[in-house]
Motif scaffolding. Structure first.
Motif, PDB file in Angstrom:
ATOM      1  N   HIS A   1     -14.870  16.053  -1.713  1.00 54.10           N
ATOM      2  CA  HIS A   1     -15.423  15.029  -2.608  1.00 54.10           C
ATOM      3  C   HIS A   1     -15.483  16.790  -3.672  1.00 54.10           C
ATOM      4  O   HIS A   1     -16.035  17.632  -4.132  1.00 54.10           O
ATOM      5  CB  HIS A   1     -17.049  15.545  -2.182  1.00 54.10           C
ATOM      6  CG  HIS A   1     -18.192  14.784  -3.273  1.00 54.10           C
ATOM      7  ND1 HIS A   1     -18.259  13.815  -3.578  1.00 54.10           N
ATOM      8  CD2 HIS A   1     -19.041  15.644  -3.290  1.00 54.10           C
ATOM      9  CE1 HIS A   1     -18.685  13.377  -4.186  1.00 54.10           C
ATOM     10  NE2 HIS A   1     -19.511  14.037  -3.982  1.00 54.10           N
ATOM     11  N   VAL A   2     -15.876  16.406  -5.208  1.00 55.93           N
ATOM     12  CA  VAL A   2     -15.141  16.661  -6.342  1.00 55.93           C
ATOM     13  C   VAL A   2     -16.702  16.080  -7.738  1.00 55.93           C
ATOM     14  O   VAL A   2     -16.868  14.974  -7.335  1.00 55.93           O
ATOM     15  CB  VAL A   2     -14.097  16.693  -6.781  1.00 55.93           C
ATOM     16  CG1 VAL A   2     -13.879  18.199  -8.160  1.00 55.93           C
ATOM     17  CG2 VAL A   2     -12.919  17.187  -6.011  1.00 55.93           C
ATOM     18  N   THR A   3     -17.252  17.587  -7.544  1.00 57.93           N
ATOM     19  CA  THR A   3     -18.732  16.810  -8.708  1.00 57.93           C
ATOM     20  C   THR A   3     -18.027  17.492  -9.956  1.00 57.93           C
ATOM     21  O   THR A   3     -18.253  18.667 -10.193  1.00 57.93           O
ATOM     22  CB  THR A   3     -19.920  17.372  -8.134  1.00 57.93           C
ATOM     23  OG1 THR A   3     -20.174  16.569  -6.995  1.00 57.93           O
ATOM     24  CG2 THR A   3     -20.688  16.739  -9.139  1.00 57.93           C
ATOM     25  N   LEU A   4     -17.634  16.743 -10.952  1.00 54.32           N
ATOM     26  CA  LEU A   4     -17.651  17.290 -12.559  1.00 54.32           C
ATOM     27  C   LEU A   4     -19.149  16.269 -12.630  1.00 54.32           C
ATOM     28  O   LEU A   4     -19.709  15.649 -13.014  1.00 54.32           O
ATOM     29  CB  LEU A   4     -16.487  16.040 -12.629  1.00 54.32           C
ATOM     30  CG  LEU A   4     -14.890  17.012 -12.777  1.00 54.32           C
ATOM     31  CD1 LEU A   4     -14.016  16.004 -13.278  1.00 54.32           C
ATOM     32  CD2 LEU A   4     -15.325  18.250 -12.353  1.00 54.32           C
ATOM     33  N   LEU A   5     -19.697  17.822 -13.746  1.00 57.48           N
ATOM     34  CA  LEU A   5     -20.788  17.264 -14.986  1.00 57.48           C
ATOM     35  C   LEU A   5     -20.079  17.745 -16.227  1.00 57.48           C
ATOM     36  O   LEU A   5     -20.301  19.138 -16.568  1.00 57.48           O
ATOM     37  CB  LEU A   5     -21.904  17.626 -14.920  1.00 57.48           C
ATOM     38  CG  LEU A   5     -22.933  17.340 -13.774  1.00 57.48           C
ATOM     39  CD1 LEU A   5     -24.115  18.745 -12.786  1.00 57.48           C
ATOM     40  CD2 LEU A   5     -23.350  15.911 -13.631  1.00 57.48           C
TER      41      LEU A   5
ATOM     42  N   VAL B   1     -18.260  22.388 -12.137  1.00 55.93           N
ATOM     43  CA  VAL B   1     -17.246  21.696 -10.708  1.00 55.93           C
ATOM     44  C   VAL B   1     -18.377  22.266  -9.318  1.00 55.93           C
ATOM     45  O   VAL B   1     -18.668  23.983  -9.798  1.00 55.93           O
ATOM     46  CB  VAL B   1     -16.261  22.279 -10.779  1.00 55.93           C
ATOM     47  CG1 VAL B   1     -15.760  22.003 -10.201  1.00 55.93           C
ATOM     48  CG2 VAL B   1     -15.194  21.489 -12.364  1.00 55.93           C
ATOM     49  N   THR B   2     -18.027  21.170  -8.756  1.00 63.45           N
ATOM     50  CA  THR B   2     -18.883  22.129  -7.206  1.00 63.45           C
ATOM     51  C   THR B   2     -17.359  20.918  -6.727  1.00 63.45           C
ATOM     52  O   THR B   2     -17.091  20.204  -6.626  1.00 63.45           O
ATOM     53  CB  THR B   2     -19.481  21.265  -6.846  1.00 63.45           C
ATOM     54  OG1 THR B   2     -20.021  20.224  -6.944  1.00 63.45           O
ATOM     55  CG2 THR B   2     -20.900  21.893  -7.402  1.00 63.45           C
TER      56      THR B   2
ATOM     57  N   ALA C   1      -9.094  25.859  -5.148  1.00 62.60           N
ATOM     58  CA  ALA C   1      -8.772  26.983  -6.213  1.00 62.60           C
ATOM     59  C   ALA C   1      -7.632  25.894  -6.746  1.00 62.60           C
ATOM     60  O   ALA C   1      -7.498  25.918  -8.509  1.00 62.60           O
ATOM     61  CB  ALA C   1      -7.877  28.306  -5.380  1.00 62.60           C
ATOM     62  N   SER C   2      -6.559  25.258  -6.241  1.00 67.89           N
ATOM     63  CA  SER C   2      -5.503  24.638  -7.255  1.00 67.89           C
ATOM     64  C   SER C   2      -5.788  23.872  -7.604  1.00 67.89           C
ATOM     65  O   SER C   2      -6.280  22.822  -8.890  1.00 67.89           O
ATOM     66  CB  SER C   2      -4.512  24.169  -6.347  1.00 67.89           C
ATOM     67  OG  SER C   2      -4.313  22.554  -6.788  1.00 67.89           O
ATOM     68  N   ILE C   3      -7.307  22.594  -6.853  1.00 65.66           N
ATOM     69  CA  ILE C   3      -8.065  21.477  -7.481  1.00 65.66           C
ATOM     70  C   ILE C   3      -9.005  21.564  -8.685  1.00 65.66           C
ATOM     71  O   ILE C   3      -9.073  21.878 -10.284  1.00 65.66           O
ATOM     72  CB  ILE C   3      -9.149  20.558  -7.117  1.00 65.66           C
ATOM     73  CG1 ILE C   3      -8.381  20.365  -6.402  1.00 65.66           C
ATOM     74  CG2 ILE C   3     -10.700  20.473  -8.060  1.00 65.66           C
ATOM     75  CD1 ILE C   3      -9.775  19.726  -4.688  1.00 65.66           C
ATOM     76  N   SER C   4      -9.735  23.590  -9.426  1.00 63.34           N
ATOM     77  CA  SER C   4     -10.122  24.330  -9.838  1.00 63.34           C
ATOM     78  C   SER C   4      -9.666  24.415 -10.948  1.00 63.34           C
ATOM     79  O   SER C   4      -9.807  24.639 -12.616  1.00 63.34           O
ATOM     80  CB  SER C   4     -10.841  25.268  -9.006  1.00 63.34           C
ATOM     81  OG  SER C   4     -12.250  24.578  -8.663  1.00 63.34           O
TER      82      SER C   4
ATOM     83  N   LEU D   1      -8.422  21.525 -12.691  1.00 63.26           N
ATOM     84  CA  LEU D   1      -9.577  21.376 -13.606  1.00 63.26           C
ATOM     85  C   LEU D   1      -9.667  22.367 -15.273  1.00 63.26           C
ATOM     86  O   LEU D   1      -9.517  21.645 -15.892  1.00 63.26           O
ATOM     87  CB  LEU D   1     -10.926  21.024 -13.293  1.00 63.26           C
ATOM     88  CG  LEU D   1     -11.129  20.064 -12.717  1.00 63.26           C
ATOM     89  CD1 LEU D   1     -12.015  20.175 -11.312  1.00 63.26           C
ATOM     90  CD2 LEU D   1     -11.517  19.138 -12.545  1.00 63.26           C
ATOM     91  N   CYS D   2      -9.777  23.606 -14.958  1.00 63.75           N
ATOM     92  CA  CYS D   2      -9.856  24.285 -15.805  1.00 63.75           C
ATOM     93  C   CYS D   2      -8.272  23.760 -17.229  1.00 63.75           C
ATOM     94  O   CYS D   2      -8.719  24.151 -18.250  1.00 63.75           O
ATOM     95  CB  CYS D   2      -9.410  25.923 -16.047  1.00 63.75           C
ATOM     96  SG  CYS D   2     -11.111  26.000 -14.144  1.00 63.75           S
ATOM     97  N   LEU D   3      -7.449  23.698 -16.270  1.00 63.76           N
ATOM     98  CA  LEU D   3      -6.167  23.547 -17.579  1.00 63.76           C
ATOM     99  C   LEU D   3      -6.071  22.426 -18.059  1.00 63.76           C
ATOM    100  O   LEU D   3      -5.872  22.017 -19.881  1.00 63.76           O
ATOM    101  CB  LEU D   3      -5.066  23.737 -16.534  1.00 63.76           C
ATOM    102  CG  LEU D   3      -4.787  24.749 -15.888  1.00 63.76           C
ATOM    103  CD1 LEU D   3      -3.298  25.058 -15.326  1.00 63.76           C
ATOM    104  CD2 LEU D   3      -4.956  26.035 -17.653  1.00 63.76           C
ATOM    105  N   ARG D   4      -6.885  21.094 -17.201  1.00 63.10           N
ATOM    106  CA  ARG D   4      -6.698  19.272 -18.103  1.00 63.10           C
ATOM    107  C   ARG D   4      -7.783  20.078 -19.026  1.00 63.10           C
ATOM    108  O   ARG D   4      -7.281  19.206 -20.019  1.00 63.10           O
ATOM    109  CB  ARG D   4      -7.129  18.913 -17.264  1.00 63.10           C
ATOM    110  CG  ARG D   4      -5.670  17.778 -16.680  1.00 63.10           C
ATOM    111  CD  ARG D   4      -6.122  16.567 -15.829  1.00 63.10           C
ATOM    112  NE  ARG D   4      -6.893  17.092 -14.600  1.00 63.10           N
ATOM    113  CZ  ARG D   4      -7.677  17.054 -13.611  1.00 63.10           C
ATOM    114  NH1 ARG D   4      -7.598  15.415 -14.064  1.00 63.10           N
ATOM    115  NH2 ARG D   4      -7.762  16.822 -12.953  1.00 63.10           N
TER     116      ARG D   4
END
Length: 124
Positions: A2-6, A14-15, A52-55, A58-61
């Motif tokens: 479960h990924v939350t983006l604000l 990101v959580t 870590a990969s998801i994070s 998200l940072c790169l995108r």
């Protein structure tokens, strides 16, 4: 997962919850290897690597250049992590997510050095 983006310009919060039960502070990254274990001996390294990969993705995108992470966790510790003994002892080191972000030129900060993050943000 479960990924939350604000998204608040210029911040992306990101959580990531990779399990149905909270892992911290019942997990630790022993100093002698890269595995992360629960106090019961369960290996949760793959879950933290996925986080870590998801994070990182998200940072790169989103063009993120700075990360504020939770100090001492086996995933997010930026300057210190628990030593793997489950005695609340900390050692100098970094967590899995902090390490992968830094390797990709994302500056990592924690709640313990938030003033440095504010200083870095004020220069952009």
């Amino acid at each position: 997962h479960h990924v939350t983006l604000l998204k608040f310009n210029p911040l992306l919060l990101v959580t990531i919850n990779l399990t149905s039960t909270p892992l911290l502070p019942s997990i630790s990254r022993p100093t002698n290897n890269k595995r992360v274990l629960t106090y019961k001996g369960e290996n949760v390294t793959d879950a933290l690597n996925r986080g870590a990969s998801i994070s990182l993705n998200l940072c790169l995108r989103n063009g993120i250049k700075f990360a504020l992470l939770k100090e001492s966790s086996p995933s997010c510790g930026s300057e210190k992590v628990y030593d793997g003994s489950f005695t609340n002892m900390k050692i100098i080191g970094e967590g899995i997510t902090a390490e992968i972000l830094r390797k990709n030129n994302i500056q990592v900060f924690s709640e313990e050095n938030i003033e440095a993050l504010i200083g870095a943000l004020s220069k952009i």
